[in-house]
Scaffold this motif. Structure first.
Motif, PDB file in Angstrom:
ATOM      1  N   PRO A  77      -2.548  -9.112  11.235  1.00  0.00           N
ATOM      2  CA  PRO A  77      -2.729  -8.480   9.652  1.00  0.00           C
ATOM      3  C   PRO A  77      -3.257  -9.551   8.875  1.00  0.00           C
ATOM      4  N   ASN A  78      -4.437  -9.069   7.842  1.00  0.00           N
ATOM      5  CA  ASN A  78      -4.614 -10.216   6.866  1.00  0.00           C
ATOM      6  C   ASN A  78      -5.172  -9.371   5.449  1.00  0.00           C
ATOM      7  N   SER A  79      -5.291  -9.986   4.647  1.00  0.00           N
ATOM      8  CA  SER A  79      -5.363  -9.696   3.431  1.00  0.00           C
ATOM      9  C   SER A  79      -6.997  -9.189   3.005  1.00  0.00           C
ATOM     10  N   HIS A  80      -7.903  -9.480   4.000  1.00  0.00           N
ATOM     11  CA  HIS A  80      -9.157  -9.260   3.919  1.00  0.00           C
ATOM     12  C   HIS A  80      -9.524  -7.553   4.027  1.00  0.00           C
ATOM     13  N   VAL A  81      -8.669  -7.012   4.681  1.00  0.00           N
ATOM     14  CA  VAL A  81      -9.083  -5.612   5.050  1.00  0.00           C
ATOM     15  C   VAL A  81      -7.833  -4.799   4.380  1.00  0.00           C
ATOM     16  N   ALA A  82      -7.884  -3.460   4.127  1.00  0.00           N
ATOM     17  CA  ALA A  82      -6.767  -2.471   3.769  1.00  0.00           C
ATOM     18  C   ALA A  82      -7.341  -1.327   4.167  1.00  0.00           C
ATOM     19  N   PHE A  83      -6.298  -0.497   4.613  1.00  0.00           N
ATOM     20  CA  PHE A  83      -6.256   0.518   5.331  1.00  0.00           C
ATOM     21  C   PHE A  83      -6.179   2.128   4.491  1.00  0.00           C
ATOM     22  N   MET A  84      -6.733   3.021   4.897  1.00  0.00           N
ATOM     23  CA  MET A  84      -6.171   4.295   4.422  1.00  0.00           C
ATOM     24  C   MET A  84      -6.466   5.192   5.349  1.00  0.00           C
ATOM     25  N   LEU A  85      -5.071   6.004   5.541  1.00  0.00           N
ATOM     26  CA  LEU A  85      -5.252   7.083   6.691  1.00  0.00           C
ATOM     27  C   LEU A  85      -5.180   8.568   6.124  1.00  0.00           C
ATOM     28  N   GLN A  86      -5.315   9.350   7.009  1.00  0.00           N
ATOM     29  CA  GLN A  86      -5.133  10.857   6.880  1.00  0.00           C
ATOM     30  C   GLN A  86      -4.248  11.141   5.946  1.00  0.00           C
ATOM     31  N   ARG A 150      -3.690   2.648  -4.091  1.00  0.00           N
ATOM     32  CA  ARG A 150      -2.793   1.662  -3.291  1.00  0.00           C
ATOM     33  C   ARG A 150      -3.775   0.800  -2.459  1.00  0.00           C
ATOM     34  N   THR A 151      -4.659   1.335  -1.833  1.00  0.00           N
ATOM     35  CA  THR A 151      -5.680   0.557  -0.841  1.00  0.00           C
ATOM     36  C   THR A 151      -6.518  -0.466  -1.759  1.00  0.00           C
ATOM     37  N   MET A 152      -7.031   0.048  -3.017  1.00  0.00           N
ATOM     38  CA  MET A 152      -7.963  -0.615  -3.828  1.00  0.00           C
ATOM     39  C   MET A 152      -7.181  -1.625  -4.393  1.00  0.00           C
ATOM     40  N   ALA A 153      -5.825  -1.372  -4.713  1.00  0.00           N
ATOM     41  CA  ALA A 153      -5.214  -2.595  -5.446  1.00  0.00           C
ATOM     42  C   ALA A 153      -5.048  -4.004  -4.853  1.00  0.00           C
ATOM     43  N   MET A 154      -5.223  -3.764  -3.478  1.00  0.00           N
ATOM     44  CA  MET A 154      -5.031  -5.055  -2.694  1.00  0.00           C
ATOM     45  C   MET A 154      -6.542  -5.871  -2.676  1.00  0.00           C
ATOM     46  N   ASP A 155      -7.541  -5.100  -3.393  1.00  0.00           N
ATOM     47  CA  ASP A 155      -8.959  -5.743  -3.666  1.00  0.00           C
ATOM     48  C   ASP A 155      -9.343  -6.144  -2.105  1.00  0.00           C
ATOM     49  N   PRO A 156      -9.494  -5.480  -1.184  1.00  0.00           N
ATOM     50  CA  PRO A 156      -9.847  -5.795  -0.099  1.00  0.00           C
ATOM     51  C   PRO A 156     -11.497  -6.103   0.150  1.00  0.00           C
ATOM     52  N   ASP A 157     -11.923  -7.050   1.009  1.00  0.00           N
ATOM     53  CA  ASP A 157     -13.222  -7.366   1.306  1.00  0.00           C
ATOM     54  C   ASP A 157     -13.641  -6.048   2.141  1.00  0.00           C
ATOM     55  N   VAL A 158     -12.883  -5.276   3.155  1.00  0.00           N
ATOM     56  CA  VAL A 158     -13.194  -4.507   3.653  1.00  0.00           C
ATOM     57  C   VAL A 158     -12.222  -3.188   3.740  1.00  0.00           C
ATOM     58  N   VAL A 159     -12.733  -2.295   3.469  1.00  0.00           N
ATOM     59  CA  VAL A 159     -11.949  -0.953   3.307  1.00  0.00           C
ATOM     60  C   VAL A 159     -12.124  -0.112   4.588  1.00  0.00           C
ATOM     61  N   LEU A 160     -10.914   0.008   5.409  1.00  0.00           N
ATOM     62  CA  LEU A 160     -11.157   0.870   6.606  1.00  0.00           C
ATOM     63  C   LEU A 160     -10.555   2.200   6.258  1.00  0.00           C
ATOM     64  N   MET A 161     -11.232   3.187   6.839  1.00  0.00           N
ATOM     65  CA  MET A 161     -10.476   4.501   6.376  1.00  0.00           C
ATOM     66  C   MET A 161     -10.603   5.263   7.582  1.00  0.00           C
ATOM     67  N   ASP A 162      -9.536   6.193   8.132  1.00  0.00           N
ATOM     68  CA  ASP A 162      -9.347   6.998   9.188  1.00  0.00           C
ATOM     69  C   ASP A 162      -9.298   8.284   8.832  1.00  0.00           C
TER      70      ASP A 162
ATOM     71  N   ARG B 197       2.721  -3.285   7.733  1.00  0.00           N
ATOM     72  CA  ARG B 197       2.273  -4.432   8.539  1.00  0.00           C
ATOM     73  C   ARG B 197       0.933  -4.754   8.248  1.00  0.00           C
ATOM     74  N   THR B 198       0.082  -3.913   7.774  1.00  0.00           N
ATOM     75  CA  THR B 198      -1.223  -4.232   7.487  1.00  0.00           C
ATOM     76  C   THR B 198      -1.292  -5.057   6.363  1.00  0.00           C
ATOM     77  N   PHE B 199      -0.331  -4.919   5.593  1.00  0.00           N
ATOM     78  CA  PHE B 199      -0.056  -5.710   4.275  1.00  0.00           C
ATOM     79  C   PHE B 199       0.521  -7.022   4.602  1.00  0.00           C
ATOM     80  N   SER B 200       0.557  -7.456   5.827  1.00  0.00           N
ATOM     81  CA  SER B 200       1.214  -8.662   6.281  1.00  0.00           C
ATOM     82  C   SER B 200       2.851  -8.815   5.888  1.00  0.00           C
ATOM     83  N   ALA B 201       3.645  -7.558   5.765  1.00  0.00           N
ATOM     84  CA  ALA B 201       4.689  -7.639   5.535  1.00  0.00           C
ATOM     85  C   ALA B 201       5.652  -8.251   6.869  1.00  0.00           C
TER      86      ALA B 201
END
Ligand SMILES: Nc1ncnc2c1ncn2[C@@H]1O[C@H](COP(=O)(O)OP(=O)(O)O)[C@@H](O)[C@H]1O
Ligand SMILES: [Mg+2]
Lengths: 262, 301
Positions: A77-86, A150-162, B197-201
Motif C-alpha cells: 500500500p502506498n499514498s500515491h493511490v486511493a481506493f473507492m469501492l461499491q 474520503r478518497t479525494m482527501a488523500m490527494d492521490p495521484d491515481v484514483v482507483l474505483m471498483d 490497509r490501502t491507507f498504509s495502516a
C-alpha cells in the motif's frame, strides 16, 4: 508521463484446499494510464477486474509481471493511490467528518489540517450540513459521496474505483457521476474505473478497456473521443452514444444468447 | 441536495397525479385511519397496572388465604418488617456494601480479563483454533463449582472469603465477555480492514481504529450478561465460603432466622444486579450513541 502501468501482469490464486484447483484470474495484462487520463475497464463478472485493482493498490502482489505507480514499482500500500469501492465502507461509529479524515489520520496528518481538507471537500460534495451526522443518518447516495470525499482527501495521484456507483439508483448515480467527473477534470486526476455500466464508461472515460472472460486479458481498447469529459450529463445525450454502446455490447457478447454475468 | 430534491420532486409528482385521476378529492379524508380508541392507545399501561395490582394483592393476602405458612413464603409486609429489623440490628448496610464491593471488583476484573483474552484471540486466528476446544469445555463447565477450590486456596480469613466470592464472579463474568469480543473481532468486515490497509495502516492502527470500535456493540452485550452473572457468582462464592459478612451471610443466617431474611437478602442482591445492569446500559448508550436505537445490543449490526 505514465501514472499507472501494468507490465505483463499475471495473477493466480493458490487452491483454497489441498488438492483443489488454483485460479488464474488475469493473464498477461499490459495497461498504461497517462497522467490525467480516465480509463474505464469493463468485462464479464469474475474476469479479474477487482483483482487488477487490488494489485494496483498494493493489497496483493502479482504472480508474474510488475505494477508501477508514478514510475515506482508497487510493493505494498502506498499514498500515491486511493481506493473507492461499491460499498461506501464508512465507519458507523465515526461522524461523516471523521470518516473523511480517516485516511489522513492514519497517515498522521495534523488534526486541524485534515479537518480543513475534509470540510472543504464535504462542502464541495454538498455534504457541508452533514459533517456531524453519522453514516446511518444519510442516504446511500450521500454516503457514497462521503466515501468519494474520503478518497479525494488523500490527494492521490491515481484514483482507483471498483464499480463505485453500481449500488445507487439511477438518478443518484447520475448526480454522483457528475460530481466525480468534474473533480477528476478540475484536479487533473488520473483515474482507473471499473464498471459494468457501459453508459457510465462512455460518459466518464477517455479510454475504455475491455477484458475477456477468466483468465482476464485486455482484448480491446476503445478511445471515446467525445467532448465534455467533465460533464457526463451532456455526454450521455450525444448521438455517438448508441453506436459506442453497440460496439461494447458486441465485444462483451451481450445479446448473442450469452450475457454479462457469464 | 440535488439528489434529494430530485427524488422528492418525482415522488410528489406521482403522489398528486394518481389520486386526482383515480378519484375525486373529496374521497381522500376517508383514507386516513381514525385515531386509536382509548383502550388501544393505553392497553399496555392498563394491563401493566392490572398485573401489578394482582401481583401485590396476591402476594400480600392471597398466599395466606391459600394457607401458605409464614416460614414458607413471607408476605410483602413481613419482608418490610424484616428490612427494618435487619437495618437496625443486623447491619444490613454494611453487608450490602461488602457484597456490592465484591460484585464491582469481580465484574471489573472479569470484564478486563475477558476483553484482553477476546481481543488477543480475535487477532490471532491460529491461537483461537488451537485453543477453542479448551475454551468450549471451560465455557460449558459450571464455573461456580470451582468455589470450593478457591476456599481451599485462600483459607478462612474475612479477606480470603471475599476473595473467593470475587474470584467466582471473575470466572463467570469472563466467558460471555471473551466469547462476544472474540466473535466481534472475527466478524469485522475484511473490506474495512483492506480499506485501512490501502491507507498504509499499521496492525496496531487497524486494531484501535477499526477492530476495537467495531467490537463495541458485542462487548456491551457481553457486559450486560456479565453484570447479572457477577451477582450470581458473588452469591455462590459467599455461600460456599461460609462468609460472616455480606448478603450471603444474611442468606445463611436465614436458614435459622426465617424466610423473611432470605427473601430480603435476595431482594437486595437483585437490586444490586439491576443497578449494575442499568449502569452498563447507560454506558452503552453513551458509547454507542452513533447507532440507530433499534440496533442496541445486537452485535455487529
Ligand atoms: N483471494 C482469492 N482467492 C482465490 N480466488 C480469488 C481470490 N480473489 C478473487 N479470486 C478469483 O479470481 C477471479 C476474479 O475475481 P475478481 O477480480 O473479483 O473478478 P471481477 O471483479 O472481475 O468480478 C474469480 O474467479 C474469483 O473467484
Ligand atoms: Mg469485482
Amino acid at each position: 508521463m505514465i501514472r499507472l502501468q501494468f507490465d505483463r501482469v499475471t495473477k493466480s490464486f493458490a487452491p483454497q484446499r489441498r488438492g483443489g484447483e488454483g485460479v488464474t484470474a488475469i493473464a498477461d495484462v499490459d495497461v498504461r494510464v497517462e497522467d490525467g487520463e480516465v480509463v474505464a475497464l469493463i468485462g464479464p463478472s469474475g474476469c479479474g477486474k477487482s483483482t487488477l485493482l487490488n494489485l494496483a493498490s498494493g493489497l496483493d502482489r502479482p504472480t508474474r509481471g510488475r505494477v508501477f505507480v508514478d514510475g515506482a514499482e508497487v510493493t505494498g500500500p502506498n499514498s500515491h493511490v486511493a481506493f473507492m469501492l461499491q460499498r461506501d465502507l464508512l465507519l458507523p461509529w465515526r461522524s461523516i467528518l471523521d470518516n473523511v479524515t480517516f485516511g489522513q489520520e492514519i497517515q498522521h496528518v495534523e488534526k486541524a489540517r485534515r479537518r480543513e481538507v475534509a470540510r472543504k471537500l464535504l462542502d464541495k460534495y454538498h455534504l457541508g450540513e452533514f459533517v456531524d451526522h453519522y453514516p446511518h443518518q444519510l442516504s446511500g447516495g450521500m454516503r457514497q459521496r462521503a466515501a468519494l470525499a474520503r478518497t479525494m482527501a488523500m490527494d492521490p495521484d491515481v484514483v482507483l474505483m471498483d464499480e463505485p456507483f453500481s449500488a445507487l439508483d439511477a438518478q443518484t448515480k447520475m448526480v454522483l457521476q457528475q460530481d466525480l467527473a468534474r473533480t477528476l477534470f478540475e484536479e487533473k486526476k488520473t483515474a482507473f474505473l471499473i464498471t459494468h455500466d457501459l453508459v457510465e464508461a462512455i460518459a466518464l472515460a477517455d479510454r475504455i478497456l475491455v477484458m475477456s472472460r477468466r483468465p482476464g486479458r485486455i482484448v480491446r481498447e476503445i478511445r471515446v473521443d467525445l467532448p465534455d469529459r467533465d460533464n457526463p450529463m451532456v455526454r450521455r445525450q450525444r448521438n455517438e452514444m448508441g453506436s459506442l454502446i453497440a460496439e461494447l455490447m458486441s465485444l462483451l457478447d451481450i445479446g448473442h444468447g450469452d450475457h454479462l454475468d457469464g | 441536495m440535488a439528489t434529494i430534491s430530485m427524488g422528492k420532486a418525482m415522488n410528489d409528482a406521482t403522489a398528486s397525479a394518481v389520486p386526482a385521476a383515480a378519484a375525486p378529492p373529496r374521497a381522500e379524508p376517508a383514507l386516513v385511519p381514525p385515531p386509536p380508541s382509548f383502550w388501544r392507545a393505553y392497553r399496555v399501561a392498563i394491563w401493566s397496572a392490572v398485573v401489578l395490582a394482582l401481583f401485590v394483592l396476591g402476594w400480600e393476602w392471597g398466599l395466606r388465604a391459600l394457607g401458605v405458612p409464614k416460614y414458607f413464603i413471607p408476605t410483602l409486609s413481613e419482608i418490610g418488617v424484616e428490612f427494618l429489623r435487619a437495618y437496625e440490628r443486623m447491619d444490613l448496610v454494611h453487608h450490602t456494601v461488602i457484597t456490592t464491593f465484591e460484585v464491582l471488583v469481580g465484574f471489573a476484573l472479569g470484564a478486563l480479563l475477558g476483553m484482553a483474552m477476546g481481543y488477543v484471540l480475535g487477532m490471532s486466528p491460529t491461537a483461537e483454533k488451537v485453543l477453542s476446544p479448551y475454551i468450549l469445555a471451560l465455557q460449558i463447565a459450571p464455573k461456580v463449582a470451582f468455589a470450593p477450590l478457591f476456599v481451599l486456596w485462600f483459607g478462612f480469613s474475612v479477606e480470603a472469603k471475599m476473595s473467593v466470592a470475587i474470584l467466582v464472579a471473575v470466572l463467570v463474568v469472563f466467558f460471555p465477555i471473551m466469547v462476544n469480543v472474540l466473535g466481534a473481532v472475527r466478524a469485522v468486515d475484511p473490506a474495512m480492514i483492506n480499506l485501512a490497509r490501502t491507507f498504509s495502516a499499521t496492525r496496531w492502527q487497524i486494531f484501535w481504529k477499526i477492530e476495537f470500535p467495531a467490537s463495541m456493540p458485542a462487548l456491551f452485550s457481553g457486559l450486560r450478561i456479565g453484570s447479572t452473572l457477577a451477582v450470581i457468582g458473588v452469591t455462590v462464592g459467599e455461600l460456599v465460603g461460609g462468609i460472616n459478612r455480606g448478603l450471603g451471610f444474611l442468606l445463611l443466617s436465614g436458614e435459622t432466622q426465617g424466610a423473611p431474611l432470605v427473601f430480603l437478602a435476595i431482594l437486595v442482591l437483585t437490586v444490586i444486579g439491576i443497578v449494575a445492569y442499568c449502569a452498563v446500559i447507560l454506558a452503552e448508550r453513551s458509547v454507542l450513541h452513533y447507532m440507530p436505537r433499534r440496533d442496541f445490543g445486537k452485535p455487529n449490526s
